[in-house]
Design a protein around this motif. Structure first.
Motif, PDB file in Angstrom:
ATOM      1  N   TRP A  49     -15.266 -41.571 -18.155  1.00  0.00           N
ATOM      2  CA  TRP A  49     -14.089 -40.992 -17.515  1.00  0.00           C
ATOM      3  C   TRP A  49     -12.906 -41.869 -17.866  1.00  0.00           C
ATOM      4  O   TRP A  49     -12.925 -43.081 -17.613  1.00  0.00           O
ATOM      5  CB  TRP A  49     -14.280 -40.946 -15.998  1.00  0.00           C
TER       6      TRP A  49
ATOM      7  N   ARG B  40      -8.130 -43.000 -26.791  1.00  0.00           N
ATOM      8  CA  ARG B  40      -9.222 -42.023 -26.834  1.00  0.00           C
ATOM      9  C   ARG B  40     -10.187 -42.367 -27.985  1.00  0.00           C
ATOM     10  O   ARG B  40     -11.389 -42.364 -27.828  1.00  0.00           O
ATOM     11  CB  ARG B  40      -8.669 -40.611 -26.981  1.00  0.00           C
TER      12      ARG B  40
ATOM     13  N   GLY C 205      -7.842 -39.647 -16.810  1.00  0.00           N
ATOM     14  CA  GLY C 205      -7.892 -38.532 -15.886  1.00  0.00           C
ATOM     15  C   GLY C 205      -8.858 -37.420 -16.235  1.00  0.00           C
ATOM     16  O   GLY C 205      -8.788 -36.333 -15.661  1.00  0.00           O
ATOM     17  N   GLN C 206      -9.792 -37.694 -17.153  1.00  0.00           N
ATOM     18  CA  GLN C 206     -10.756 -36.655 -17.514  1.00  0.00           C
ATOM     19  C   GLN C 206     -12.042 -37.255 -18.069  1.00  0.00           C
ATOM     20  O   GLN C 206     -12.090 -38.419 -18.455  1.00  0.00           O
ATOM     21  CB  GLN C 206     -10.149 -35.678 -18.517  1.00  0.00           C
TER      22      GLN C 206
END
Length: 179
Positions: free
Chosen positions: A53, A5, A56-57
């Motif tokens: 993306w 992330r 999954g988000q």
């Protein structure tokens, strides 16, 4: 080791004469299951290469950067672009086999800008989905505009307008239709 992330957030490349992000920023590379957009705003000169993306988000920081690049360049107003429109762009890109930048002619359009454009041209809708951040006008350099239109229409993800004289294709997430 940097978490995925954090890496994604640091992998955005946004460049323009008026922006202060370093010119040597890393560019984003999409892994399987990720969606990336490479954009060039033809009016501001801004460029963006961003994974929006992942895992999954949607990646919030990437969406903010995309919103800034797709802002109304006339008024400098920013809106939250419809995430479905961004997914539609990646699908069109994949159908076109494009790994280059999408040239953005128009993304979000404020009601003030839309009214001015409508007064100057008969080709601007009074209730344009650009004002809802659900429409975008694009071209892909080196790719046939008619092929871009056909690829977009085959997806049936919303409206598709073909403007060969102005050299762009309009995409939106409204009802499926074409003109």
């Amino acid at each position: 080791m940097m978490p995925r992330r954090a890496f994604l957030k640091s992998s955005i490349f946004l460049a323009a004469p008026t922006l202060s992000i370093p010119a040597f920023a890393k560019t984003a590379q999409a892994a399987p299951g990720e969606h990336t957009l490479r954009l060039y705003n033809t009016h501001t000169g801004e460029k963006l290469n961003s994974v929006f993306w992942a895992e999954g988000q949607f990646v919030p920081d990437a969406l903010q950067d995309i919103n800034k690049v797709l802002r109304d360049h006339r008024t400098n107003k920013i809106a939250d672009m419809d995430p479905e429109l961004l997914l539609l762009l990646t699908t069109v890109n994949a159908k076109m086999g494009n790994n280059r930048e999408l040239h953005i002619i128009s993304g979000y359009r404020s009601p003030e800008s839309n009214a001015k454009l409508q007064a100057a041209s008969g080709g601007v809708a009074k209730r344009s989905l650009h004002m809802e951040a659900k429409a975008i006008d694009i071209r892909i350099p080196g790719k046939d505009l008619k092929m871009l239109q056909r690829a977009a229409m085959s997806i049936k993800g919303g409206g598709v307008g073909y403007y060969p004289d102005s050299q762009f294709v309009h995409l939106d997430t409204g009802r499926v239709r074409s003109w």
